[in-house]
Structure formats: C-alpha cells, structure tokens
Design a protein around this motif. Structure first.
Motif, PDB file in Angstrom:
ATOM      1  N   PHE A 173       0.829  -1.211   0.000  1.00 15.99           N
ATOM      2  CA  PHE A 173       0.000   0.000   0.000  1.00 15.99           C
ATOM      3  C   PHE A 173       0.860   1.256   0.000  1.00 15.99           C
ATOM      4  O   PHE A 173       0.549   2.235  -0.688  1.00 15.99           O
ATOM      5  N   GLU A 174       1.941   1.254   0.769  1.00 19.09           N
ATOM      6  CA  GLU A 174       2.772   2.453   0.851  1.00 19.09           C
ATOM      7  C   GLU A 174       3.502   2.724  -0.461  1.00 19.09           C
ATOM      8  O   GLU A 174       3.606   3.878  -0.892  1.00 19.09           O
ATOM      9  N   LYS A 175       3.994   1.686  -1.121  1.00 24.32           N
ATOM     10  CA  LYS A 175       4.735   1.896  -2.360  1.00 24.32           C
ATOM     11  C   LYS A 175       3.828   2.186  -3.552  1.00 24.32           C
ATOM     12  O   LYS A 175       4.266   2.818  -4.520  1.00 24.32           O
ATOM     13  N   ALA A 176       2.589   1.721  -3.487  1.00 22.23           N
ATOM     14  CA  ALA A 176       1.681   1.918  -4.620  1.00 22.23           C
ATOM     15  C   ALA A 176       0.680   3.045  -4.405  1.00 22.23           C
ATOM     16  O   ALA A 176       0.163   3.611  -5.376  1.00 22.23           O
ATOM     17  N   ALA A 177       0.376   3.392  -3.138  1.00 16.93           N
ATOM     18  CA  ALA A 177      -0.735   4.327  -2.897  1.00 16.93           C
ATOM     19  C   ALA A 177      -0.420   5.449  -1.916  1.00 16.93           C
ATOM     20  O   ALA A 177      -1.221   6.368  -1.786  1.00 16.93           O
ATOM     21  N   GLY A 178       0.685   5.405  -1.206  1.00 21.21           N
ATOM     22  CA  GLY A 178       1.004   6.492  -0.274  1.00 21.21           C
ATOM     23  C   GLY A 178       1.147   6.008   1.154  1.00 21.21           C
ATOM     24  O   GLY A 178       0.969   4.836   1.463  1.00 21.21           O
ATOM     25  N   ARG A 179       1.451   6.945   2.037  1.00 18.91           N
ATOM     26  CA  ARG A 179       1.800   6.617   3.411  1.00 18.91           C
ATOM     27  C   ARG A 179       0.614   6.028   4.180  1.00 18.91           C
ATOM     28  O   ARG A 179      -0.548   6.335   3.898  1.00 18.91           O
ATOM     29  N   THR A 180       0.933   5.223   5.170  1.00 16.46           N
ATOM     30  CA  THR A 180      -0.064   4.657   6.080  1.00 16.46           C
ATOM     31  C   THR A 180      -0.427   5.694   7.131  1.00 16.46           C
ATOM     32  O   THR A 180       0.432   6.405   7.653  1.00 16.46           O
ATOM     33  N   ARG A 181      -1.723   5.754   7.463  1.00 11.79           N
ATOM     34  CA  ARG A 181      -2.205   6.661   8.510  1.00 11.79           C
ATOM     35  C   ARG A 181      -2.897   5.852   9.599  1.00 11.79           C
ATOM     36  O   ARG A 181      -3.536   4.852   9.318  1.00 11.79           O
TER      37      ARG A 181
END
Length: 236
Positions: A173-181
């Motif tokens: 998710f982080e590499k394809a869509a952005g940082r984790t919240r």
C-alpha cells in the motif's frame, strides 16, 4: 457524498478451535449493535484443513461489493469503536493509502475475552494481557478506498496461513498508494489459539509461515508501483 462502506470479515472454520467460533458470533453482533453495519462474512473458497487464505477472502469480498467505495477488512476476533472507524473511513475516502483505525493493539486473555463475550463488559473495561502501542500493529483491521485497491491491484493470494502478509501488504500500500495513517485509540483482540506458536500448529502450518516470510522479502525489494502490482497478482 458519504462513503459507501463494506465491512468484510474473512472466515472459514479450519480446525476445532471453539474460541474462534465464539469470537465470530460476538464480533458480528458487535458490528451490528455498535456500528449499525451488517458485515459480510466471506470464505476463502477452500475446504477442510487447507491453509486459510485471508487474501482470497478479501478479494472475493471486494468482488461481491460492487457499490462500495471504502472497504473495512476486519478479522473475526477484533473489536473497534465506532468513532475510530468513522474517522478512518473519512481518511480513506479523502486520499489513497492504508488507514489503520487504531494505534494501540490490546490482546485480551482467555478469561477476559470470556468476560467480554458473556458478562456484557466493554473491552475497554478489562485489562489487556499485553499491548502494542504507537501504531506497531497493522493488519488486524484495515480501511482502504476502492481507488487504493485499484492502485495496489489486489490482496496477494500467494500468502496463506499465518504471519508476514500484514507486513507485506503494508509495504504494498505504501509503495503503490502512499503513506499509512493511523487513528488514535485502541483495538481489542479476543483470545483464540495463536497462529504463530503452540503444539496445535502442524508442520504444514509452519511451512506456510516460512513461505510467507520469504515472499515478504520480495515486497521489501520492490521499487515501483508496477512491481508491487505484479506481486499482488501472484508473480515474483
């Protein structure tokens, strides 16, 4: 426009652990009673003692929820408070990326889990056996938008059994869509026989965990969203 939410609980009774069955019943009722949401109980499509494939259940849950634009992927032993979930859903709808609706993971003992299920106690009223704080736990409840799922591809069905899929998909998710919240607040895990240790684990269980560990390394090595999507689709 308010997000359209689908809560997906992956489930197949693979062994004789009665704790898992009791947890499922309580958790499904909790979603209805506390959140006003009827969750989707989704199988991985396998039978008997075959390793459980949570990713396959999640992917099937997405396919049978064509109207939803936010997905809550929640395990059958986890309790989360409505305010935290609402915040997580809004964050997920605002921009792509994984949202974890808690930053404190509370693992309840067998006795205290029974107190929650049978005595009507709120999980916040019982002492945790141990906790993981400051967002050190991920995977037990994940909130993502449909746009995020499109960016990552799908849940990688090469993972099966226990462990390492959570870490790998967080990387994805982080590499394809952005940082984790993360949303501030606790999540509560009801006791069952653990999947990472114990005499109940078979050699097949342990081999599945090792395969998962090896596959996670491919996610660490991936450099681009395209490489991530190839992995989530089952390639190497």
């Amino acid at each position: 426009m308010s997000p359209i939410v689908s809560v997906i609980i992956p489930w197949r009774q693979r062994n004789g652990d009665l704790f898992r069955q009791m947890n499922l019943k309580y958790v499904e009722d909790f979603w209805i009673r506390k959140h006003g949401i009827v969750p989707r109980r989704v199988s991985d499509g396998r039978e008997g003692s075959a390793q459980f494939n949570r990713s396959a259940a999640y992917n099937h849950g997405v396919r049978i929820s064509p109207v939803a634009n936010v997905f809550v992927f929640a395990e059958a032993d986890m309790l989360i408070e409505p305010m935290q979930l609402s915040k997580a859903v809004l964050l997920a709808a605002e921009q792509p990326g994984l949202v974890v609706p808690f930053d404190e993971y509370r693992y309840l003992s067998e006795a205290n889990s029974e107190m929650v299920r049978s005595a009507g106690l709120s999980p916040v009223e019982v002492k945790a056996r141990w906790t993981m704080d400051n967002g050190r736990s991920i995977g037990a409840v994940n909130v993502v938008s449909r746009a995020t799922m499109d960016l990552v591809g799908q849940w990688d069905e090469s993972f099966e059994g226990n462990s390492y899929d959570d870490d790998a998909m967080k990387i994805a998710f982080e590499k394809a869509a952005g940082r984790t919240r993360w949303v501030e607040g606790p999540a509560h895990h009801l006791y069952h026989l653990p999947g990472w240790r114990g005499k109940h684990l078979t050699p097949q269980d342990k081999r599945a965990t090792e395969r998962n560990r090896q596959r996670r390394e491919l996610y660490r090595e991936a450099q681009t969203p395209e490489q991530i999507r190839r992995l989530t689709m089952g390639e190497r």
